[in-house]
Write an enzyme that holds these catalytic residues in place. Structure first.
Site, PDB file in Angstrom:
ATOM      1  N   ASP A  10       0.675  -1.202   0.030  1.00 55.53           N
ATOM      2  CA  ASP A  10       0.123   0.120   0.108  1.00 55.53           C
ATOM      3  C   ASP A  10       0.905   1.170  -0.111  1.00 55.53           C
ATOM      4  O   ASP A  10       0.542   2.271  -0.521  1.00 55.53           O
ATOM      5  CB  ASP A  10      -0.826   0.187   1.123  1.00 55.53           C
ATOM      6  CG  ASP A  10      -2.293  -0.646   0.860  1.00 55.53           C
ATOM      7  OD1 ASP A  10      -2.071  -2.105   0.920  1.00 55.53           O
ATOM      8  OD2 ASP A  10      -3.280  -0.266   0.617  1.00 55.53           O
ATOM      9  N   ASN A  62       1.324  -2.955   3.792  1.00 63.39           N
ATOM     10  CA  ASN A  62       0.601  -3.880   3.367  1.00 63.39           C
ATOM     11  C   ASN A  62      -0.510  -4.477   4.282  1.00 63.39           C
ATOM     12  O   ASN A  62      -0.401  -4.265   5.350  1.00 63.39           O
ATOM     13  CB  ASN A  62       1.355  -4.834   2.653  1.00 63.39           C
ATOM     14  CG  ASN A  62       0.388  -5.709   1.544  1.00 63.39           C
ATOM     15  OD1 ASN A  62      -0.335  -5.020   0.611  1.00 63.39           O
ATOM     16  ND2 ASN A  62       0.094  -7.120   1.451  1.00 63.39           N
TER      17      ASN A  62
HETATM   18  O1  MRU Z   1      -7.814  -3.031   2.441  1.00 65.74           O
HETATM   19  P1  MRU Z   1      -7.370  -3.368   1.123  1.00 65.74           P
HETATM   20  O2  MRU Z   1      -8.116  -4.551   0.686  1.00 65.74           O
HETATM   21  O3  MRU Z   1      -7.590  -2.122   0.094  1.00 65.74           O
HETATM   22  O4  MRU Z   1      -5.740  -3.739   1.298  1.00 65.74           O
HETATM   23  C1  MRU Z   1      -5.180  -4.203   0.086  1.00 65.74           C
HETATM   24  C2  MRU Z   1      -3.721  -4.439   0.060  1.00 65.74           C
HETATM   25  O5  MRU Z   1      -3.375  -4.700   1.230  1.00 65.74           O
HETATM   26  C3  MRU Z   1      -3.186  -4.909  -1.134  1.00 65.74           C
HETATM   27  O6  MRU Z   1      -2.216  -5.976  -0.842  1.00 65.74           O
HETATM   28  C4  MRU Z   1      -2.453  -3.837  -1.475  1.00 65.74           C
HETATM   29  O7  MRU Z   1      -3.287  -2.540  -1.834  1.00 65.74           O
HETATM   30  C5  MRU Z   1      -1.683  -4.027  -2.713  1.00 65.74           C
HETATM   31  S1  MRU Z   1      -2.776  -4.051  -4.171  1.00 65.74           S
HETATM   32  C6  MRU Z   1      -1.889  -4.366  -5.708  1.00 65.74           C
END
Ligand code: MRU
Length: 347
Positions: free
Chosen positions: A237, A247
């Site tokens: 993230d 992440n």
């Molecule tokens: O809370 P989320 O579902 O948005 O979290 C997403 C993640 O942690 C993903 O692993 C990250 O955004 C990478 S997406 C290519």
């Protein structure tokens, strides 16, 4: 089946409602900024790169019908819309990056008449979408070189098609490996509390014919000890200048376990996920979400005593020393990260 997570269609933002998966593949057509904000907040659209696209399209959505001819009024509204979208979720760098990209086009074209400016903002949002498609394929190309025939790869959350436009980062590596004829198997951590691994990763890997097995998050250590995992790949993230990576909560657990079991642990992300202003993981804001995500199973069944304290951070930070390499759209970055990240991200 072609899966497109988010696009601009019929003058609206069309996105897959990810809260309905795996039961239903349902699309939402969004023409109100408030509905987009809710969709982001409730994870109908989610995953860092998809949030970058959502934010960029959202800024355009928010200003496209402005009737003013006064640049000052336009800029004020652009500011308001940008701040509003930025307040939806704090951690994914791409969300802010998407907003900044659109606003910088507005800044650079200050003198233009407003109809022309709106068109430029629209074109920039479309470019972000097209670039995501190609950068995920680049990540796939670089990352696949790290995957061997017959590897079994563990992943967490969803860093696939549904987290991007149409290919994925961590899962893009696996799609590419498969396209190259490598036989691979995937274990997907279910990813409590919102089960992106069980609901989304398993769904899309199934759609694409990749061999996938879902496990509960607490089963990863046992699989590693049994020698069943050759590699771990997760998305990101936000990646700080020193390589610390935020992440989905639980990623850090996997990194610690990988280190103990001597299994390579990779992060896959486009350069738009790097935040060089964050010196280390300490500078990354971590979202805390509704306690009911933990105390209720997908808001349907209460599983904790009423009134008990709940802690629900959506992300964790994996320290750089646990990351074997970061696979980006500009190449694979290896330690020392503080030097190599700047070199590659600024290319
Ligand atoms: O809370 P989320 O579902 O948005 O979290 C997403 C993640 O942690 C993903 O692993 C990250 O955004 C990478 S997406 C290519």
């Amino acid at each position: 089946m072609k899966i497109t997570t988010i696009e601009w269609k019929n003058n609206k933002i069309r996105l897959i409602d990810q809260t309905k998966l795996p039961h239903k593949l349902e699309y939402l057509d969004i023409d109100k900024l408030e509905d987009l904000w809710q969709a982001i907040k409730l994870l109908k659209v989610r995953g860092a790169p998809a949030l970058g696209a959502a934010a960029a399209l959202g800024v355009y959505l928010g200003i496209k019908d402005l009737k003013t001819k006064d640049p000052a009024v336009f800029n004020k509204e652009l500011d308001r819309v940008s701040h509003y979208i930025a307040g939806s979720r704090p951690t994914a760098r791409n969300l802010f990056w998407g907003i900044e990209k659109i606003c910088s086009v507005a800044r650079k074209n200050k003198g233009k008449d407003l109809a022309a400016l709106k068109k430029l903002l629209y074109e920039e949002a479309c470019r972000i979408i097209e670039n995501d498609k190609s950068s995920c394929r680049k990540i796939g190309e670089y990352g696949s070189r790290l995957i061997k025939d017959n590897d079994t790869v563990l992943t967490i959350c969803n860093a696939g098609i549904l987290a991007t436009i149409d290919y994925g980062t961590a899962l893009g590596v696996l799609y590419r490996a498969k396209e190259e004829g490598k036989k691979i198997k995937v274990f997907s951590c279910e990813t409590r509390p919102l089960l992106q691994g069980a609901r989304l990763t398993a769904w899309e890997l199934n759609q694409k014919g990749v061999d996938v097995t879902v496990i509960c998050d607490n089963m990863a250590a046992t699989l590693m000890r049994q020698g069943k995992i050759n590699k771990v790949i997760a998305g990101a993230d936000r990646i700080a200048a020193n390589g610390d990576t935020a992440n989905k909560i639980g990623t850090y657990n996997l990194a610690v376990l990988s280190s103990y079991h001597k299994i390579p642990f990779y992060i896959a992300a486009p350069v738009s996920t790097f935040d060089l202003r964050a010196q280390s993981g300490k500078d990354i804001p971590i979202e805390e979400r509704d306690p009911r995500e933990v105390s209720e199973l997908l808001f349907k069944r209460v599983i904790a005593p009423k009134g008990v304290k709940i802690f629900n951070p959506a992300f964790d930070v994996t320290p750089r020393n646990l990351i074997s390499a970061i696979i980006t759209d500009k190449g694979v970055i290896r330690p020392p990260y503080n030097l190599n990240i700047k070199r590659i991200v600024r290319l």
